[in-house]
Design a protein around this motif. Sequence first.
Motif, PDB file in Angstrom:
ATOM      1  N   LEU A   1     -73.825 -27.173 -57.223  1.00  0.00           N
ATOM      2  CA  LEU A   1     -73.041 -28.625 -56.364  1.00  0.00           C
ATOM      3  C   LEU A   1     -72.367 -28.149 -54.847  1.00  0.00           C
ATOM      4  O   LEU A   1     -71.335 -27.776 -55.121  1.00  0.00           O
ATOM      5  N   THR A   2     -72.862 -28.733 -53.743  1.00  0.00           N
ATOM      6  CA  THR A   2     -72.472 -28.730 -52.453  1.00  0.00           C
ATOM      7  C   THR A   2     -71.646 -29.817 -52.218  1.00  0.00           C
ATOM      8  O   THR A   2     -72.564 -30.963 -52.566  1.00  0.00           O
ATOM      9  N   LEU A   3     -71.073 -30.034 -52.098  1.00  0.00           N
ATOM     10  CA  LEU A   3     -69.530 -30.549 -51.419  1.00  0.00           C
ATOM     11  C   LEU A   3     -70.139 -30.883 -50.015  1.00  0.00           C
ATOM     12  O   LEU A   3     -69.416 -29.493 -49.468  1.00  0.00           O
ATOM     13  N   TRP A   4     -70.188 -32.169 -49.229  1.00  0.00           N
ATOM     14  CA  TRP A   4     -70.078 -31.926 -47.487  1.00  0.00           C
ATOM     15  C   TRP A   4     -68.821 -32.313 -47.355  1.00  0.00           C
ATOM     16  O   TRP A   4     -68.394 -33.600 -47.509  1.00  0.00           O
ATOM     17  N   GLY A   5     -67.628 -31.288 -47.146  1.00  0.00           N
ATOM     18  CA  GLY A   5     -65.893 -31.836 -46.879  1.00  0.00           C
ATOM     19  C   GLY A   5     -65.190 -31.862 -47.912  1.00  0.00           C
ATOM     20  O   GLY A   5     -65.402 -31.580 -49.457  1.00  0.00           O
ATOM     21  N   PRO A   6     -63.960 -31.760 -48.027  1.00  0.00           N
ATOM     22  CA  PRO A   6     -62.803 -31.539 -49.306  1.00  0.00           C
ATOM     23  C   PRO A   6     -62.485 -32.574 -50.108  1.00  0.00           C
ATOM     24  O   PRO A   6     -63.199 -33.497 -49.258  1.00  0.00           O
ATOM     25  N   VAL A   7     -62.759 -32.838 -50.987  1.00  0.00           N
ATOM     26  CA  VAL A   7     -62.702 -34.061 -52.069  1.00  0.00           C
ATOM     27  C   VAL A   7     -61.323 -33.644 -53.564  1.00  0.00           C
ATOM     28  O   VAL A   7     -60.890 -32.467 -53.509  1.00  0.00           O
ATOM     29  N   ARG A   8     -61.090 -34.711 -54.149  1.00  0.00           N
ATOM     30  CA  ARG A   8     -60.317 -33.753 -54.521  1.00  0.00           C
ATOM     31  C   ARG A   8     -61.084 -34.751 -55.895  1.00  0.00           C
ATOM     32  O   ARG A   8     -61.336 -36.019 -55.820  1.00  0.00           O
ATOM     33  N   GLY A   9     -61.112 -34.643 -56.867  1.00  0.00           N
ATOM     34  CA  GLY A   9     -61.396 -34.618 -58.901  1.00  0.00           C
ATOM     35  C   GLY A   9     -61.706 -33.694 -59.136  1.00  0.00           C
ATOM     36  O   GLY A   9     -61.749 -32.546 -58.584  1.00  0.00           O
ATOM     37  N   THR A  10     -61.878 -34.067 -60.358  1.00  0.00           N
ATOM     38  CA  THR A  10     -62.089 -32.928 -61.184  1.00  0.00           C
ATOM     39  C   THR A  10     -63.669 -32.714 -61.075  1.00  0.00           C
ATOM     40  O   THR A  10     -64.918 -33.092 -62.066  1.00  0.00           O
ATOM     41  N   PHE A  11     -64.399 -31.800 -61.552  1.00  0.00           N
ATOM     42  CA  PHE A  11     -66.140 -31.811 -61.678  1.00  0.00           C
ATOM     43  C   PHE A  11     -66.394 -31.200 -62.626  1.00  0.00           C
ATOM     44  O   PHE A  11     -65.776 -29.984 -62.907  1.00  0.00           O
ATOM     45  N   ALA A  12     -67.033 -31.409 -63.690  1.00  0.00           N
ATOM     46  CA  ALA A  12     -67.359 -30.816 -64.914  1.00  0.00           C
ATOM     47  C   ALA A  12     -69.472 -30.658 -64.769  1.00  0.00           C
ATOM     48  O   ALA A  12     -69.908 -30.776 -64.800  1.00  0.00           O
ATOM     49  N   CYS A  13     -69.263 -29.289 -65.086  1.00  0.00           N
ATOM     50  CA  CYS A  13     -70.754 -28.592 -65.379  1.00  0.00           C
ATOM     51  C   CYS A  13     -70.671 -28.963 -66.888  1.00  0.00           C
ATOM     52  O   CYS A  13     -70.266 -27.843 -67.664  1.00  0.00           O
ATOM     53  N   LEU A  14     -71.251 -29.198 -67.664  1.00  0.00           N
ATOM     54  CA  LEU A  14     -72.382 -29.091 -69.062  1.00  0.00           C
ATOM     55  C   LEU A  14     -73.484 -28.344 -69.339  1.00  0.00           C
ATOM     56  O   LEU A  14     -74.566 -28.692 -68.972  1.00  0.00           O
ATOM     57  N   LEU A  15     -73.435 -27.270 -69.984  1.00  0.00           N
ATOM     58  CA  LEU A  15     -74.914 -26.808 -70.280  1.00  0.00           C
ATOM     59  C   LEU A  15     -75.316 -26.833 -71.466  1.00  0.00           C
ATOM     60  O   LEU A  15     -74.268 -26.582 -72.729  1.00  0.00           O
ATOM     61  N   ALA A  16     -76.151 -27.052 -72.117  1.00  0.00           N
ATOM     62  CA  ALA A  16     -77.108 -27.294 -73.362  1.00  0.00           C
ATOM     63  C   ALA A  16     -76.890 -28.316 -73.393  1.00  0.00           C
ATOM     64  O   ALA A  16     -77.394 -29.142 -72.176  1.00  0.00           O
ATOM     65  N   ASP A  17     -76.357 -28.648 -74.774  1.00  0.00           N
ATOM     66  CA  ASP A  17     -77.050 -30.398 -75.057  1.00  0.00           C
ATOM     67  C   ASP A  17     -76.246 -30.896 -74.567  1.00  0.00           C
ATOM     68  O   ASP A  17     -74.339 -31.158 -74.494  1.00  0.00           O
ATOM     69  N   LEU A  18     -76.401 -31.994 -73.788  1.00  0.00           N
ATOM     70  CA  LEU A  18     -74.851 -33.459 -72.915  1.00  0.00           C
ATOM     71  C   LEU A  18     -74.473 -33.924 -74.325  1.00  0.00           C
ATOM     72  O   LEU A  18     -72.809 -33.975 -74.052  1.00  0.00           O
ATOM     73  N   PHE A  19     -74.478 -34.428 -75.736  1.00  0.00           N
ATOM     74  CA  PHE A  19     -73.426 -34.532 -76.519  1.00  0.00           C
ATOM     75  C   PHE A  19     -72.942 -33.902 -77.304  1.00  0.00           C
ATOM     76  O   PHE A  19     -71.750 -33.312 -77.776  1.00  0.00           O
ATOM     77  N   GLU A  20     -73.242 -32.187 -77.038  1.00  0.00           N
ATOM     78  CA  GLU A  20     -72.602 -30.969 -78.032  1.00  0.00           C
ATOM     79  C   GLU A  20     -72.944 -29.651 -77.396  1.00  0.00           C
ATOM     80  O   GLU A  20     -73.097 -29.184 -77.293  1.00  0.00           O
ATOM     81  N   PRO A  21     -72.630 -29.906 -76.275  1.00  0.00           N
ATOM     82  CA  PRO A  21     -72.138 -28.382 -75.213  1.00  0.00           C
ATOM     83  C   PRO A  21     -71.901 -27.507 -75.571  1.00  0.00           C
ATOM     84  O   PRO A  21     -71.131 -27.427 -75.953  1.00  0.00           O
ATOM     85  N   PHE A  22     -72.061 -26.282 -75.180  1.00  0.00           N
ATOM     86  CA  PHE A  22     -71.935 -24.716 -75.323  1.00  0.00           C
ATOM     87  C   PHE A  22     -71.075 -24.633 -74.542  1.00  0.00           C
ATOM     88  O   PHE A  22     -70.349 -23.774 -74.698  1.00  0.00           O
ATOM     89  N   ILE A  23     -71.458 -25.161 -73.579  1.00  0.00           N
ATOM     90  CA  ILE A  23     -70.271 -24.577 -72.528  1.00  0.00           C
ATOM     91  C   ILE A  23     -69.918 -25.670 -71.401  1.00  0.00           C
ATOM     92  O   ILE A  23     -71.612 -26.205 -70.895  1.00  0.00           O
TER      93      ILE A  23
END
Length: 414
Positions: free
Chosen positions: A132-154
């Motif tokens: 995920l590329t961010l163009w310039g500084p940002v404030r906030g929390t980014f979450a990456c969910l791997l596997a299933d959206l409703f029951e993610p493994f990671i």
Amino acid sequence: MALQKIIMDAVDFVKEQKGKNIWDTPESFRVSLKEAIKKILVKLRQMERGNQKAARVFRCSTCHIMHCWFPLDCPVQVVTARADEVVTLHCDVPFAIPPNWSITWMFAKDMLTQDLTLFEELQTSEEGPLNLTLWGPVRGTFACLLADLFEPFIRKYFYLNAPQGLLLLACVLVLAAPGHSLHMQTLNIFRKSPSNTSASALKKTSLPADCSEVSPGSPSGVYFIQPTGLHPIMVYCEMSVADGGWTVIQRNRHNTDITWAESWTTYKYGFGNVHTDYWLGTEYIHQISRQKVYRVRFVIWDAANYARFADYNPFSVEDESQGYRLRLGVYSGTAEDAMSSNNPRKVHNNMKFSTKDRDQDTYRGNCASRSGGGWWYSACYSVRLNVKEGITWGSLCNGNCKGSAILIKPALHQ
């Protein structure tokens, strides 16, 4: 990789043989499949409670100091970034990602949180779903969910804050386990973010110095704070009792998995699970308490599991050169004043901190070795909270307390 190939071949074979008799297949394949299943069952057993270190510990790709312990205990990495710098977040993990796993990026604008109900789904970057590329500084929390959206493994979380060109990056690796999966009802409130979301629109502010500076109305949970002159640290903020804003510095249950019999250095920098039982760190408690005039609340769950509290105002912990000596002020509350006992052998106020490898109590032996974990012992105690079983608060519950928590916040009148 051989095991993975066998599994994938087995999956493909089962798809091809749907509706046919599997025992018509060659003997060599059935033997290989049987061996693969045995290995899978061993791995699954390792995921059970009791094998946490072997099965649940991975090194986050952005963590270099220590392992990322299950479930939410990753160190914060501080990275400098220019105002015009392009930042790319990587959702990679130190093992092969199965090809059928989905990857979803989410964002909680202007917040530091791991509560997925506060996130909105984002489009993936041009580089692919793992970046995920961010163009310039940002404030906030980014979450990456791997596997299933409703029951993610990671789940990996990246908290970005860029005041004056400083980018703070935190990674948290979460493995799914009973009690940690997401449900459909929870995720129904998520919605797709507009594709033209602008990073420059995010407000640039610094981390709170303690939980009292977290925005009013925020939920209780894990936050990053940055006391004056200190790097960011992860804490649990109690926002729902006594007007909120409490920084939790200790939590313990009578059936805890923690032994509490740790060294001076371990107590200094903290240990445990910030979501359950933990010690924030004697050094960090000192650094927080020196910022303002603080008060402390000891919450005790007695033998009947009824919560009582003991407040002391003011509260402070001196620096390491002074043995992290505890200073308590006037008492009030529904539990007895057990920290300031009239018995000099059981008093804790004005005592230095002792551990099994650093004896600073007034007893001829070592109270920390004799009585349990590190604490502000005299000779030895009327209060014992940092211990596996045997939690004690004066005469309220002598060794049969159900739990404890220690919370601090700035005094009402500075």
